[in-house]
Design a protein around this motif. Structure first.
Motif, PDB file in Angstrom:
ATOM      1  N   GLY A   1      29.492  33.077  27.846  1.00 31.64           N
ATOM      2  CA  GLY A   1      28.362  34.163  27.631  1.00 31.64           C
ATOM      3  C   GLY A   1      27.107  34.098  28.335  1.00 31.64           C
ATOM      4  O   GLY A   1      26.691  35.021  28.696  1.00 31.64           O
ATOM      5  N   ASP A   2      26.761  32.953  28.191  1.00 30.04           N
ATOM      6  CA  ASP A   2      25.166  32.798  28.715  1.00 30.04           C
ATOM      7  C   ASP A   2      25.421  32.787  30.403  1.00 30.04           C
ATOM      8  O   ASP A   2      24.466  33.597  31.048  1.00 30.04           O
ATOM      9  CB  ASP A   2      24.796  31.225  28.430  1.00 30.04           C
ATOM     10  CG  ASP A   2      24.406  30.959  27.059  1.00 30.04           C
ATOM     11  OD1 ASP A   2      24.129  32.034  26.043  1.00 30.04           O
ATOM     12  OD2 ASP A   2      24.375  29.853  26.589  1.00 30.04           O
ATOM     13  N   ALA A   3      26.435  32.284  30.859  1.00 35.19           N
ATOM     14  CA  ALA A   3      26.498  32.299  32.423  1.00 35.19           C
ATOM     15  C   ALA A   3      26.647  33.844  32.880  1.00 35.19           C
ATOM     16  O   ALA A   3      26.162  34.333  33.872  1.00 35.19           O
ATOM     17  CB  ALA A   3      27.543  31.440  32.964  1.00 35.19           C
ATOM     18  N   SER A   4      27.671  34.583  32.068  1.00 39.71           N
ATOM     19  CA  SER A   4      27.921  36.016  32.169  1.00 39.71           C
ATOM     20  C   SER A   4      26.424  36.812  32.178  1.00 39.71           C
ATOM     21  O   SER A   4      26.246  37.576  33.119  1.00 39.71           O
ATOM     22  CB  SER A   4      28.766  36.728  31.239  1.00 39.71           C
ATOM     23  OG  SER A   4      29.006  37.850  31.408  1.00 39.71           O
TER      24      SER A   4
ATOM     25  N   ALA B   1      37.245  38.748  42.025  1.00 45.95           N
ATOM     26  CA  ALA B   1      38.094  37.394  41.931  1.00 45.95           C
ATOM     27  C   ALA B   1      37.717  36.730  40.514  1.00 45.95           C
ATOM     28  O   ALA B   1      38.355  36.116  40.062  1.00 45.95           O
ATOM     29  CB  ALA B   1      37.554  36.579  43.223  1.00 45.95           C
ATOM     30  N   VAL B   2      36.275  36.573  40.432  1.00 46.86           N
ATOM     31  CA  VAL B   2      35.791  36.159  39.211  1.00 46.86           C
ATOM     32  C   VAL B   2      36.494  36.888  37.995  1.00 46.86           C
ATOM     33  O   VAL B   2      36.816  36.111  37.138  1.00 46.86           O
ATOM     34  CB  VAL B   2      34.338  35.829  39.072  1.00 46.86           C
ATOM     35  CG1 VAL B   2      33.858  35.333  37.726  1.00 46.86           C
ATOM     36  CG2 VAL B   2      33.696  35.131  40.187  1.00 46.86           C
ATOM     37  N   ALA B   3      36.614  38.013  37.831  1.00 52.05           N
ATOM     38  CA  ALA B   3      36.765  38.918  36.899  1.00 52.05           C
ATOM     39  C   ALA B   3      38.493  38.502  36.659  1.00 52.05           C
ATOM     40  O   ALA B   3      38.930  38.277  35.513  1.00 52.05           O
ATOM     41  CB  ALA B   3      37.006  40.286  37.148  1.00 52.05           C
ATOM     42  N   ALA B   4      39.254  38.391  37.611  1.00 51.77           N
ATOM     43  CA  ALA B   4      40.527  37.984  37.664  1.00 51.77           C
ATOM     44  C   ALA B   4      40.744  36.644  37.015  1.00 51.77           C
ATOM     45  O   ALA B   4      41.649  36.135  36.134  1.00 51.77           O
ATOM     46  CB  ALA B   4      41.173  37.910  39.013  1.00 51.77           C
TER      47      ALA B   4
ATOM     48  N   VAL C   1      31.516  30.329  37.429  1.00 51.42           N
ATOM     49  CA  VAL C   1      33.013  29.981  37.959  1.00 51.42           C
ATOM     50  C   VAL C   1      33.478  28.402  37.972  1.00 51.42           C
ATOM     51  O   VAL C   1      34.374  28.088  37.608  1.00 51.42           O
ATOM     52  CB  VAL C   1      32.648  30.331  39.499  1.00 51.42           C
ATOM     53  CG1 VAL C   1      33.878  29.694  40.492  1.00 51.42           C
ATOM     54  CG2 VAL C   1      32.641  31.773  39.925  1.00 51.42           C
ATOM     55  N   SER C   2      32.225  27.471  37.903  1.00 52.93           N
ATOM     56  CA  SER C   2      32.348  26.273  37.667  1.00 52.93           C
ATOM     57  C   SER C   2      32.997  26.163  36.229  1.00 52.93           C
ATOM     58  O   SER C   2      34.258  25.370  35.882  1.00 52.93           O
ATOM     59  CB  SER C   2      31.234  25.473  37.561  1.00 52.93           C
ATOM     60  OG  SER C   2      30.669  25.517  38.650  1.00 52.93           O
TER      61      SER C   2
ATOM     62  N   LEU D   1      35.313  31.191  45.950  1.00 53.42           N
ATOM     63  CA  LEU D   1      34.629  31.294  44.579  1.00 53.42           C
ATOM     64  C   LEU D   1      33.790  30.219  44.357  1.00 53.42           C
ATOM     65  O   LEU D   1      32.771  30.640  43.561  1.00 53.42           O
ATOM     66  CB  LEU D   1      35.885  30.972  43.537  1.00 53.42           C
ATOM     67  CG  LEU D   1      36.828  32.550  43.739  1.00 53.42           C
ATOM     68  CD1 LEU D   1      38.015  32.200  42.748  1.00 53.42           C
ATOM     69  CD2 LEU D   1      36.161  33.486  43.182  1.00 53.42           C
ATOM     70  N   GLN D   2      33.709  29.285  44.754  1.00 52.94           N
ATOM     71  CA  GLN D   2      32.812  28.067  44.365  1.00 52.94           C
ATOM     72  C   GLN D   2      31.463  28.326  45.163  1.00 52.94           C
ATOM     73  O   GLN D   2      30.506  28.075  44.436  1.00 52.94           O
ATOM     74  CB  GLN D   2      33.253  26.893  44.582  1.00 52.94           C
ATOM     75  CG  GLN D   2      34.294  26.218  43.578  1.00 52.94           C
ATOM     76  CD  GLN D   2      34.982  24.842  43.944  1.00 52.94           C
ATOM     77  OE1 GLN D   2      34.775  24.352  44.901  1.00 52.94           O
ATOM     78  NE2 GLN D   2      35.609  24.465  43.062  1.00 52.94           N
TER      79      GLN D   2
END
Length: 109
Positions: free
Chosen positions: A34-37, A65-68, A5-6, A93-94
């Motif tokens: 990619g790593d965060a995912s 919300a993150v996917a959007a 998210v960041s 989100l944060q």
């Protein structure tokens, strides 16, 4: 989970959609996203296994919300008014899903 998210907020700012002062071009963010995912997916599996129904539902809402945000960034959209992480959603989100207790009494996020 919050690292993705960041990064999305920073890329959103680079695209002119968010007020984050730490701009990050999409091409620089891609490997980090990619790593965060991958980290987020592992945490999500743990939440599904251990979380109460309320925690899982909060996680699903957060994930939508993150996917959007991810779609917005991936498409390179430049529309601050339509940015999925607008003022109302930004702090939620944060924070990510709220801290609750899983079924066997341990605290999870």
């Amino acid at each position: 989970m919050k690292s993705a998210v960041s990064l999305l907020f920073r890329v959103g700012a680079h695209l002119g959609n968010d007020g984050n002062p730490h701009l990050l071009p999409p091409q620089e963010a891609a490997p980090r996203l990619g790593d965060a995912s991958q980290t987020r997916d592992l945490a999500w599996e743990e939440m599904l296994l251990l979380g109460s129904p309320e925690v899982v539902e909060a996680g699903r809402a957060w994930a939508r919300a993150v996917a959007a945000m991810e779609r917005f960034v991936r498409d390179g959209t430049r529309d601050p008014g339509a940015w999925p992480a607008g003022a109302d959603a930004s702090s939620r989100l944060q924070q990510g899903p709220t801290r609750r207790t899983c079924d066997h009494g341990d605290s999870i996020r």
